[in-house]
Design a protein around this motif. Structure first.
Motif, short mmCIF file in Angstrom:
data_model
loop_
_atom_site.label_atom_id
_atom_site.label_comp_id
_atom_site.label_asym_id
_atom_site.label_seq_id
_atom_site.Cartn_x
_atom_site.Cartn_y
_atom_site.Cartn_z
N MET A 136 2.31 24.83 29.94
CA MET A 136 1.45 25.98 29.72
C MET A 136 0.90 26.53 31.03
O MET A 136 0.37 25.79 31.87
N GLU A 138 -1.97 28.72 32.05
CA GLU A 138 -3.19 29.24 31.43
C GLU A 138 -4.41 29.15 32.34
O GLU A 138 -5.55 29.24 31.88
N PHE A 159 4.99 28.53 28.99
CA PHE A 159 4.31 28.97 27.77
C PHE A 159 2.90 29.44 28.14
O PHE A 159 2.07 28.64 28.61
N VAL A 160 2.65 30.71 27.95
CA VAL A 160 1.36 31.29 28.33
C VAL A 160 0.32 31.06 27.23
O VAL A 160 0.56 31.36 26.06
N GLY A 161 -0.83 30.53 27.65
CA GLY A 161 -2.01 30.49 26.79
C GLY A 161 -2.90 31.65 27.18
O GLY A 161 -3.69 31.54 28.12
N PRO A 162 -2.79 32.80 26.53
CA PRO A 162 -3.44 34.02 27.02
C PRO A 162 -4.96 33.97 26.98
O PRO A 162 -5.62 34.60 27.80
N LEU A 177 -2.97 41.46 28.12
CA LEU A 177 -1.73 41.87 27.46
C LEU A 177 -1.33 43.29 27.81
O LEU A 177 -0.14 43.63 27.86
N LEU A 186 1.32 38.55 33.43
CA LEU A 186 2.39 38.34 32.47
C LEU A 186 3.75 38.78 33.02
O LEU A 186 4.78 38.14 32.73
N ALA A 202 4.79 32.20 24.51
CA ALA A 202 3.36 32.54 24.53
C ALA A 202 2.76 32.36 23.15
O ALA A 202 3.45 32.49 22.12
N LEU A 213 3.32 40.83 23.10
CA LEU A 213 3.99 39.84 23.95
C LEU A 213 5.50 40.00 23.90
O LEU A 213 6.19 39.89 24.92
N PHE A 218 8.49 38.38 26.31
CA PHE A 218 8.44 36.99 25.86
C PHE A 218 9.34 36.83 24.65
O PHE A 218 9.45 37.73 23.82
N VAL A 221 7.36 33.31 20.60
CA VAL A 221 5.97 33.76 20.44
C VAL A 221 5.47 33.33 19.05
O VAL A 221 6.17 33.52 18.05
#
Length: 246
Positions: A136, A138, A159-162, A177, A186, A202, A213, A218, A221
């Protein structure tokens, strides 16, 4: 990995820690399912019980871990998880330790000890090449070291933890975003995945944010959480029932 990287897969996020509900998500048409053992109610026992309930592996079932602890990684994989999502990865060294903890010798340091009664699944073909490993991104520090993390051999996905990333950068999720500048956070993640041939993943949480996303590039998702899925599902069913009355 190239074909997998570009294939859109919509995931369902399980927070409740209820094995039967999580397995139902796998049957729902989701392309992958995550059992959240960090911010959700999944613990070691409920992860094991969920994975033991699977009659066959229809889609990849991943575990979002509490931390990057090597014992926890091995435990989730020994339980039959198809892969892990490791939170708060901030350096290439940390990413390399994730890889090492995920594989048995000689490639890694994972202890060998299959659990009695566990059926090791082959959803998506991943066990043929090893578990799917997502780290992640993040934090601001993780973003600063993004390219080095992406270059780590053995990692499959950034893997993005927004929500946490937005907090760390001093902004909010929707602003994060919406920022489509070439060097925006991003955009950098997408570019790093492209350069390293990794899957860009994400957490969306809602269909609207998931769509944003996906529009950004991405491919893996999540668009729902089990709790909200039940709430929204009932609203749809209720409206449908009322709409049919004469």
């Amino acid at each position: 990995m190239s074909d997998e990287r570009h294939t859109v897969k919509i995931g369902a996020w399980a927070n409740l820690g209820e094995p039967r509900a999580a397995v139902a998500l796998e049957e729902s048409g989701a392309d992958w399912v995550c059992l959240d053992a960090q911010h959700g109610h999944f613990d070691d026992r409920s992860v094991r019980e969920t994975l033991a309930l699977r009659q066959s592996a229809k889609v990849p079932m991943l575990v979002r871990l509490l931390s990057d602890d090597g014992a926890g990684i091995g435990r989730a994989l020994d339980s039959g998880a198809d892969g892990v999502i490791v939170p708060m990865v901030e350096s290439a060294l940390q990413a390399a330790n994730v890889v090492r903890a995920s594989f048995h010798p000689p490639r890694g340091s994972r202890s060998f000890g299959p659990m009695t009664g566990v059926s090791y699944n082959t959803a998506g073909g991943y066990p043929k090449r090893g578990p799917l490993l997502a780290v992640m991104i993040e934090t601001a520090t993780g973003l600063e070291n993004l390219e080095d993390i992406a270059a780590t051999t053995g990692i499959d996905m950034l893997f993005v933890g927004p929500y946490d990333l937005a907090l760390s950068l001093g902004t909010d999720v929707d602003t994060l975003l919406a920022d489509a500048a070439p060097k925006s956070p991003l955009s950098r993640v997408i570019d790093a995945c492209s350069a390293a041939d990794l899957i860009p993943g994400a957490f969306g949480g809602t269909p609207i944010r998931a769509r944003r996303l996906l529009d950004r590039g991405f491919s893996w998702v999540s668009n729902c959480v089990d709790t909200s899925l039940m709430q929204e599902g009932f609203k749809v069913m209720k409206d449908s029932s009322l709409g049919e009355r004469v």
